[in-house]
Design a protein around this motif. Sequence first.
Motif, PDB file in Angstrom:
ATOM      1  N   ALA A 237      -3.530   3.759  -8.457  1.00  0.00           N
ATOM      2  CA  ALA A 237      -4.797   4.177  -9.071  1.00  0.00           C
ATOM      3  C   ALA A 237      -5.689   4.896  -8.065  1.00  0.00           C
ATOM      4  O   ALA A 237      -6.358   5.886  -8.401  1.00  0.00           O
ATOM      5  N   GLU A 238      -5.703   4.425  -6.827  1.00  0.00           N
ATOM      6  CA  GLU A 238      -6.510   5.087  -5.789  1.00  0.00           C
ATOM      7  C   GLU A 238      -5.960   6.485  -5.509  1.00  0.00           C
ATOM      8  O   GLU A 238      -6.738   7.441  -5.317  1.00  0.00           O
ATOM      9  N   GLN A 239      -4.630   6.617  -5.481  1.00  0.00           N
ATOM     10  CA  GLN A 239      -4.038   7.942  -5.249  1.00  0.00           C
ATOM     11  C   GLN A 239      -4.364   8.901  -6.394  1.00  0.00           C
ATOM     12  O   GLN A 239      -4.632  10.084  -6.167  1.00  0.00           O
ATOM     13  N   VAL A 240      -4.324   8.397  -7.633  1.00  0.00           N
ATOM     14  CA  VAL A 240      -4.660   9.246  -8.780  1.00  0.00           C
ATOM     15  C   VAL A 240      -6.106   9.728  -8.673  1.00  0.00           C
ATOM     16  O   VAL A 240      -6.409  10.912  -8.905  1.00  0.00           O
ATOM     17  N   ARG A 241      -7.011   8.849  -8.306  1.00  0.00           N
ATOM     18  CA  ARG A 241      -8.417   9.242  -8.205  1.00  0.00           C
ATOM     19  C   ARG A 241      -8.639  10.240  -7.072  1.00  0.00           C
ATOM     20  O   ARG A 241      -9.457  11.165  -7.188  1.00  0.00           O
TER      21      ARG A 241
END
Length: 362
Positions: A237-241
């Motif tokens: 999720a952090e990478q997507v953001r």
Amino acid sequence: MRSAVLHELGANLSVETVTPLPPGPRDVIVEVRASGICHTDLSMRNGLFPTMFSGPMIGGHEGAGIVLDVGSQVSRVAVGDRVVTSFRPACGTCTYCTDGRTHLCDSLASLMQRPRAVRSDHTRVNTMSGIGTFSQFLTCDEASVVPVRTDLPDAHLALLGCGMTTGVGAALFTAHVRPGTTVAVVGCGGVGLSVIQGAVVAGAARIIAIDPVASKRELALRIGATDVIDPSAHPAAEQVREMTRGRGVDFAFDVVGGPVTFASTYAMLDKGGVIVLVGYGPIDSELRLPAFDLQSQEKMVKGCVAGSAQIRRDFQKFIDLIEHGRLRTDDMVSHEVALDGINDAMQAMLSGDVVRSVITTF
């Protein structure tokens, strides 16, 4: 006929000879030419759906074949038709079918409880999803097969019976992905790769494929993903953001299933985003949602069964897309195997070594 039978949850399937029971007036007999080995088959064997198992059961629910015989009341198919099986029947008469939602057809439970064969010890044998494609021949209600017109190879055609239809349909019919939007797909097995292809057909501008297996990320890029993420390197999720300048995506698909991946996938959503739960977790698992975030940012959670597809309409449409190069099945079939290799093929899927193994020799 030779069939792969599940006798006990958690055990390997037993390849053995069983005798078909006489067909009924609405039944069709199909010579199975190919059967995909789906992750749901593995989940069934491992006991994720204990209420769906009632004694000996011929496994398999994703297949293609030729109609050999039909009952006196069969009207949808004829002897010699090439057909694709569907793990979700379409009876055509229940409330859901007449309302145009055949993927929710009421007849599934009753079809699964109908014995279709007998073992040498006279034990009656049921079939997975009322079909049982891990077999030389199958007998099923006509609601569970769809006649198709195509020259596609049997191994490719079988994928429509579950995996490809579920994935492509999840993007097109469940989520209604729009042109120019951003998409994240968590889990890039056969169904996840099909979600990616559906998002491509829908015109998504950016498609982020998330999987810990490098070969699956590489394949995702070949079939249309614009970006890939290894979730084992850093929280997905952090990478997507980071990729989306802090916003998140318009559509996020959890193709793995279960509380952990659901929470991670939900955290990828932008305001007004839609999360689609495609993968199955354990039958008793529960999902938690941040209620204020869901309401105040107008996010949406959707379940997905069979890609919300209407099989009598959509199987042939998907075939047309494959034949014109818009959907790709050539990269989806990792191996063609014999029925005797069913347990090894399931183990290969569990270890992440394959996208789809397909039984083509019975």
